[in-house]
Structure formats: structure tokens, C-alpha cells
Design a protein around this motif. Sequence first.
Motif, PDB file in Angstrom:
ATOM      1  N   VAL A 193     -65.436 -35.227  27.873  1.00  0.00           N
ATOM      2  CA  VAL A 193     -66.054 -36.494  28.274  1.00  0.00           C
ATOM      3  C   VAL A 193     -66.462 -36.444  29.743  1.00  0.00           C
ATOM      4  CG1 VAL A 193     -65.629 -38.941  28.672  1.00  0.00           C
ATOM      5  CG2 VAL A 193     -64.928 -37.894  26.520  1.00  0.00           C
ATOM      6  N   ASN A 194     -65.573 -35.922  30.587  1.00  0.00           N
ATOM      7  CA  ASN A 194     -65.844 -35.879  32.022  1.00  0.00           C
ATOM      8  C   ASN A 194     -66.997 -34.943  32.360  1.00  0.00           C
ATOM      9  OD1 ASN A 194     -64.816 -36.655  34.821  1.00  0.00           O
ATOM     10  ND2 ASN A 194     -64.824 -34.432  34.970  1.00  0.00           N
ATOM     11  N   ASN A 195     -67.169 -33.880  31.572  1.00  0.00           N
ATOM     12  CA  ASN A 195     -68.197 -32.895  31.867  1.00  0.00           C
ATOM     13  C   ASN A 195     -69.519 -33.136  31.140  1.00  0.00           C
ATOM     14  OD1 ASN A 195     -67.214 -30.434  33.617  1.00  0.00           O
ATOM     15  ND2 ASN A 195     -65.484 -30.956  32.319  1.00  0.00           N
ATOM     16  N   SER A 196     -69.530 -34.080  30.192  1.00  0.00           N
ATOM     17  CA  SER A 196     -70.767 -34.252  29.430  1.00  0.00           C
ATOM     18  C   SER A 196     -71.240 -35.693  29.330  1.00  0.00           C
ATOM     19  CB  SER A 196     -70.592 -33.685  28.013  1.00  0.00           C
ATOM     20  OG  SER A 196     -69.555 -34.369  27.325  1.00  0.00           O
ATOM     21  N   LEU A 197     -70.342 -36.650  29.269  1.00  0.00           N
ATOM     22  CA  LEU A 197     -70.735 -38.033  29.049  1.00  0.00           C
ATOM     23  C   LEU A 197     -70.619 -38.871  30.316  1.00  0.00           C
ATOM     24  CD1 LEU A 197     -69.113 -38.632  25.540  1.00  0.00           C
ATOM     25  CD2 LEU A 197     -71.495 -38.058  26.070  1.00  0.00           C
ATOM     26  N   VAL A 198     -69.395 -39.155  30.721  1.00  0.00           N
ATOM     27  CA  VAL A 198     -69.168 -39.977  31.901  1.00  0.00           C
ATOM     28  C   VAL A 198     -68.249 -39.227  32.853  1.00  0.00           C
ATOM     29  CG1 VAL A 198     -68.302 -42.159  32.789  1.00  0.00           C
ATOM     30  CG2 VAL A 198     -69.401 -42.088  30.545  1.00  0.00           C
ATOM     31  N   SER A 199     -68.772 -38.811  33.990  1.00  0.00           N
ATOM     32  CA  SER A 199     -67.964 -38.090  34.959  1.00  0.00           C
ATOM     33  C   SER A 199     -67.128 -39.073  35.777  1.00  0.00           C
ATOM     34  CB  SER A 199     -68.856 -37.262  35.890  1.00  0.00           C
ATOM     35  OG  SER A 199     -68.077 -36.686  36.919  1.00  0.00           O
ATOM     36  N   VAL A 200     -65.827 -39.045  35.531  1.00  0.00           N
ATOM     37  CA  VAL A 200     -64.931 -39.909  36.296  1.00  0.00           C
ATOM     38  C   VAL A 200     -64.972 -39.522  37.769  1.00  0.00           C
ATOM     39  CG1 VAL A 200     -62.528 -40.625  36.594  1.00  0.00           C
ATOM     40  CG2 VAL A 200     -63.443 -40.257  34.291  1.00  0.00           C
ATOM     41  N   SER A 201     -65.051 -38.219  38.020  1.00  0.00           N
ATOM     42  CA  SER A 201     -65.110 -37.749  39.406  1.00  0.00           C
ATOM     43  C   SER A 201     -66.333 -38.302  40.121  1.00  0.00           C
ATOM     44  CB  SER A 201     -65.138 -36.219  39.438  1.00  0.00           C
ATOM     45  OG  SER A 201     -64.022 -35.677  38.772  1.00  0.00           O
ATOM     46  N   LEU A 202     -67.469 -38.326  39.416  1.00  0.00           N
ATOM     47  CA  LEU A 202     -68.697 -38.858  40.003  1.00  0.00           C
ATOM     48  C   LEU A 202     -68.547 -40.339  40.309  1.00  0.00           C
ATOM     49  CD1 LEU A 202     -71.650 -38.547  40.826  1.00  0.00           C
ATOM     50  CD2 LEU A 202     -72.282 -38.907  38.426  1.00  0.00           C
ATOM     51  N   ALA A 211     -63.296 -37.849  46.564  1.00  0.00           N
ATOM     52  CA  ALA A 211     -63.589 -37.432  45.189  1.00  0.00           C
ATOM     53  C   ALA A 211     -64.482 -36.197  45.154  1.00  0.00           C
ATOM     54  CB  ALA A 211     -64.242 -38.574  44.421  1.00  0.00           C
ATOM     55  N   HIS A 212     -65.203 -35.941  46.239  1.00  0.00           N
ATOM     56  CA  HIS A 212     -66.037 -34.740  46.296  1.00  0.00           C
ATOM     57  C   HIS A 212     -65.198 -33.466  46.309  1.00  0.00           C
ATOM     58  CE1 HIS A 212     -69.949 -36.634  46.732  1.00  0.00           C
ATOM     59  NE2 HIS A 212     -69.459 -37.450  47.636  1.00  0.00           N
ATOM     60  N   TRP A 213     -63.884 -33.614  46.554  1.00  0.00           N
ATOM     61  CA  TRP A 213     -62.992 -32.460  46.589  1.00  0.00           C
ATOM     62  C   TRP A 213     -62.314 -32.223  45.239  1.00  0.00           C
ATOM     63  CZ3 TRP A 213     -61.902 -29.385  51.021  1.00  0.00           C
ATOM     64  CH2 TRP A 213     -62.625 -29.760  52.157  1.00  0.00           C
ATOM     65  N   LEU A 214     -62.599 -33.072  44.270  1.00  0.00           N
ATOM     66  CA  LEU A 214     -62.108 -32.801  42.918  1.00  0.00           C
ATOM     67  C   LEU A 214     -62.856 -31.592  42.353  1.00  0.00           C
ATOM     68  CD1 LEU A 214     -61.847 -36.468  41.595  1.00  0.00           C
ATOM     69  CD2 LEU A 214     -59.965 -34.948  42.231  1.00  0.00           C
ATOM     70  N   PRO A 215     -62.223 -30.844  41.444  1.00  0.00           N
ATOM     71  CA  PRO A 215     -62.801 -29.546  41.048  1.00  0.00           C
ATOM     72  C   PRO A 215     -64.225 -29.565  40.542  1.00  0.00           C
ATOM     73  CG  PRO A 215     -60.980 -30.211  39.590  1.00  0.00           C
ATOM     74  CD  PRO A 215     -60.937 -31.102  40.781  1.00  0.00           C
ATOM     75  N   ASP A 216     -64.551 -30.486  39.632  1.00  0.00           N
ATOM     76  CA  ASP A 216     -65.905 -30.474  39.072  1.00  0.00           C
ATOM     77  C   ASP A 216     -66.959 -30.887  40.093  1.00  0.00           C
ATOM     78  OD1 ASP A 216     -64.666 -32.988  38.969  1.00  0.00           O
ATOM     79  OD2 ASP A 216     -66.065 -33.727  37.473  1.00  0.00           O
ATOM     80  N   MET A 217     -66.620 -31.834  40.975  1.00  0.00           N
ATOM     81  CA  MET A 217     -67.562 -32.251  42.006  1.00  0.00           C
ATOM     82  C   MET A 217     -67.684 -31.197  43.103  1.00  0.00           C
ATOM     83  SD  MET A 217     -68.896 -35.044  41.043  1.00  0.00           S
ATOM     84  CE  MET A 217     -69.743 -35.493  42.554  1.00  0.00           C
ATOM     85  N   ASP A 234     -71.046 -27.840  50.039  1.00  0.00           N
ATOM     86  CA  ASP A 234     -72.066 -26.859  49.691  1.00  0.00           C
ATOM     87  C   ASP A 234     -71.491 -25.856  48.707  1.00  0.00           C
ATOM     88  OD1 ASP A 234     -74.023 -28.001  51.274  1.00  0.00           O
ATOM     89  OD2 ASP A 234     -73.413 -26.868  53.056  1.00  0.00           O
ATOM     90  N   ALA A 235     -72.339 -24.942  48.251  1.00  0.00           N
ATOM     91  CA  ALA A 235     -71.945 -24.044  47.165  1.00  0.00           C
ATOM     92  C   ALA A 235     -70.712 -23.206  47.485  1.00  0.00           C
ATOM     93  CB  ALA A 235     -73.121 -23.139  46.802  1.00  0.00           C
ATOM     94  N   LEU A 236     -70.702 -22.513  48.623  1.00  0.00           N
ATOM     95  CA  LEU A 236     -69.597 -21.600  48.924  1.00  0.00           C
ATOM     96  C   LEU A 236     -68.280 -22.330  49.155  1.00  0.00           C
ATOM     97  CD1 LEU A 236     -68.507 -18.816  49.358  1.00  0.00           C
ATOM     98  CD2 LEU A 236     -69.321 -18.890  51.741  1.00  0.00           C
ATOM     99  N   PRO A 237     -68.218 -23.324  50.059  1.00  0.00           N
ATOM    100  CA  PRO A 237     -66.948 -24.041  50.214  1.00  0.00           C
ATOM    101  C   PRO A 237     -66.540 -24.759  48.933  1.00  0.00           C
ATOM    102  CG  PRO A 237     -68.698 -25.121  51.465  1.00  0.00           C
ATOM    103  CD  PRO A 237     -69.227 -23.800  51.038  1.00  0.00           C
ATOM    104  N   GLY A 238     -67.518 -25.245  48.183  1.00  0.00           N
ATOM    105  CA  GLY A 238     -67.200 -25.905  46.915  1.00  0.00           C
ATOM    106  C   GLY A 238     -66.582 -24.939  45.929  1.00  0.00           C
ATOM    107  N   ALA A 239     -67.110 -23.714  45.891  1.00  0.00           N
ATOM    108  CA  ALA A 239     -66.554 -22.699  45.003  1.00  0.00           C
ATOM    109  C   ALA A 239     -65.118 -22.369  45.394  1.00  0.00           C
ATOM    110  CB  ALA A 239     -67.409 -21.440  45.043  1.00  0.00           C
ATOM    111  N   LEU A 240     -64.867 -22.291  46.706  1.00  0.00           N
ATOM    112  CA  LEU A 240     -63.509 -21.997  47.180  1.00  0.00           C
ATOM    113  C   LEU A 240     -62.542 -23.118  46.815  1.00  0.00           C
ATOM    114  CD1 LEU A 240     -64.328 -20.504  50.709  1.00  0.00           C
ATOM    115  CD2 LEU A 240     -63.668 -19.275  48.629  1.00  0.00           C
ATOM    116  N   VAL A 241     -63.000 -24.355  46.934  1.00  0.00           N
ATOM    117  CA  VAL A 241     -62.147 -25.498  46.580  1.00  0.00           C
ATOM    118  C   VAL A 241     -61.865 -25.506  45.078  1.00  0.00           C
ATOM    119  CG1 VAL A 241     -62.047 -28.020  46.427  1.00  0.00           C
ATOM    120  CG2 VAL A 241     -62.840 -26.919  48.537  1.00  0.00           C
ATOM    121  N   MET A 242     -62.888 -25.270  44.287  1.00  0.00           N
ATOM    122  CA  MET A 242     -62.704 -25.254  42.836  1.00  0.00           C
ATOM    123  C   MET A 242     -61.781 -24.102  42.422  1.00  0.00           C
ATOM    124  SD  MET A 242     -65.664 -25.377  39.899  1.00  0.00           S
ATOM    125  CE  MET A 242     -65.252 -25.834  38.199  1.00  0.00           C
TER     126      MET A 242
END
Length: 262
Positions: A193-202, A211-217, A234-242
Motif C-alpha cells: 500500500v505504501n509503495n503503490s497506493l498511498v505513501s504514508v511517508s509522503l 519524513a524525508h529520512w524515512l527509507p522510501d522517501m 539527493d540520490a547518493l545521501p538518500g541511498a546511504l540513508v536507505m
Amino acid sequence: MRPFNTVAAELRKATTLPAVWAGIAVALFGSAAITLINAFSTRAALDAGHPEARAFTSPFETAFAAMPLGTVGAVVIGVVIFSSEYTAHSVEVGGGRQITATLAAIPHRHTVLAAKATVTILLVVILAAITMPVTVGIARLVIGSAGAETVPLDDAVERCLGGAVYWALTGLIALAITVLTRSGIIPLIVLIVNNSLVSVSLLLTNLTPLAHWLPDMAGRRLFGGLHTVEGGLDALPGALVMTGWAILLLTIAAVVLRRRDA
């Protein structure tokens, strides 16, 4: 049992699970179907002389718009690889659970989890390596010469690699949550649901920038070109956080798996 043999055994086990193949089908055929719809719409707009009617006319962008759907397949794979261990067998074969036989063959539980994590990564990465070129090929075939390709090859490869990393990390997070819940139902419902319908993180980003530090965001910019949400990493720091989230959850899962009864 040696690590390689353990991974090979878990890989054979995973490929016998119908639900794993269902997850693969969702990612591959679902992405292909969405790409077909997008590509025909793009081609119709171009033939009618209204390219402005589409957000993009590039075959690559048209195909890549379907890539987030692959996270659903990754979630299914990550969940089922472990939840299947707790599924009771039929009465005819004793009614037991696979986890008992698995731990009898491989007493070290962290080895079991590491092998399942490795298998999750292998399956998801292979799935991405097939799905992404197939969808791009479909888009180019349908749109043809009507739409010029605006994405350079190196940028396309980079974005495909980023998408594959996002899928793989999503699969690992799904695996870890399944270990913690001992059930596939909750992780499947919540993560799909979070990845396809309604993103709670978003939705949470409207309340707090944390919330931008949650894994999917955090990892969403790995796909590249997705700037529908302002702010975030951004992509690189986001990848490291995820990646950090995946490691943290797998570590907690390993501790819990080791301390509780099978």
C-alpha cells in the motif's frame, strides 16, 4: 554447511515458491503493461501533433515511469522468502513448519538470515536487469521514430542501476520486517500500500521534514528525474540513508531471530 551451499539451498527453496514467481510476474508484466499504455498514449499524442499533452515523449522516460511498480515485486519476494518458513504444511506431511527443518540443517540463525538476504538481492537484481531493458525496448518499439530519445545512454544506465538498488533495498527491508512480525500478511499489506497506493511517508512530509529520512522517501531519487516532491535528500545521501535503514532493520531482525523460539 558452507555459506555458498546455504545460499544455493535457499535459492532453490525460493524458486519453488509460487508467491515468489507471482512477485516476479507483478514487477515484470505489470511494468510492461503500464509501459505499453504509456507508450501508446505518447505515440497518439505525437501523431496528433500535440506532444505537450504528455509529460515526456522520450521512450526511456515513458518506460521508466513504470519502474516504481517493481518495488511491489521486490516486497513480495522479500516477504515470502521468510514468511514461507512459518507456513504450516498440510496434515498429510505432518503439519509442521519449514523453519524447524531449516534450523535443523543450519543451526546458526544469522547464517540463515544472511543467506535469505543474499537470495533476495540476487532475485531482485536479476528481475531488475530483465524488467528495465524489456520495458525500454517496448517503449522504443511502440513510439518508434515519432519520439526522440532525450536521455543519454550513461544517464539511462545510471538511473537503471539506481532503480535496481532501490528495489533491492526495499526487498531487504521487507525481509527484515517479516522476520520481526513472523507473518507475511502485515508486511505485504503495509509495504505494498505504501509503495503503490498511498505513501504514508509522503503524507508525513507535509507534517515534518524528518519524513524525508524515512527509507522510501530517502531513496526515491535513485530513480532519477523524479522531482514531484520538493525537498528531501539527493540520490547518493538518500541511498546511504536507505541502506542504513536496511542494515539497521536486518541487524534488529538477526538479534530477535537469535533470541526467540523458532
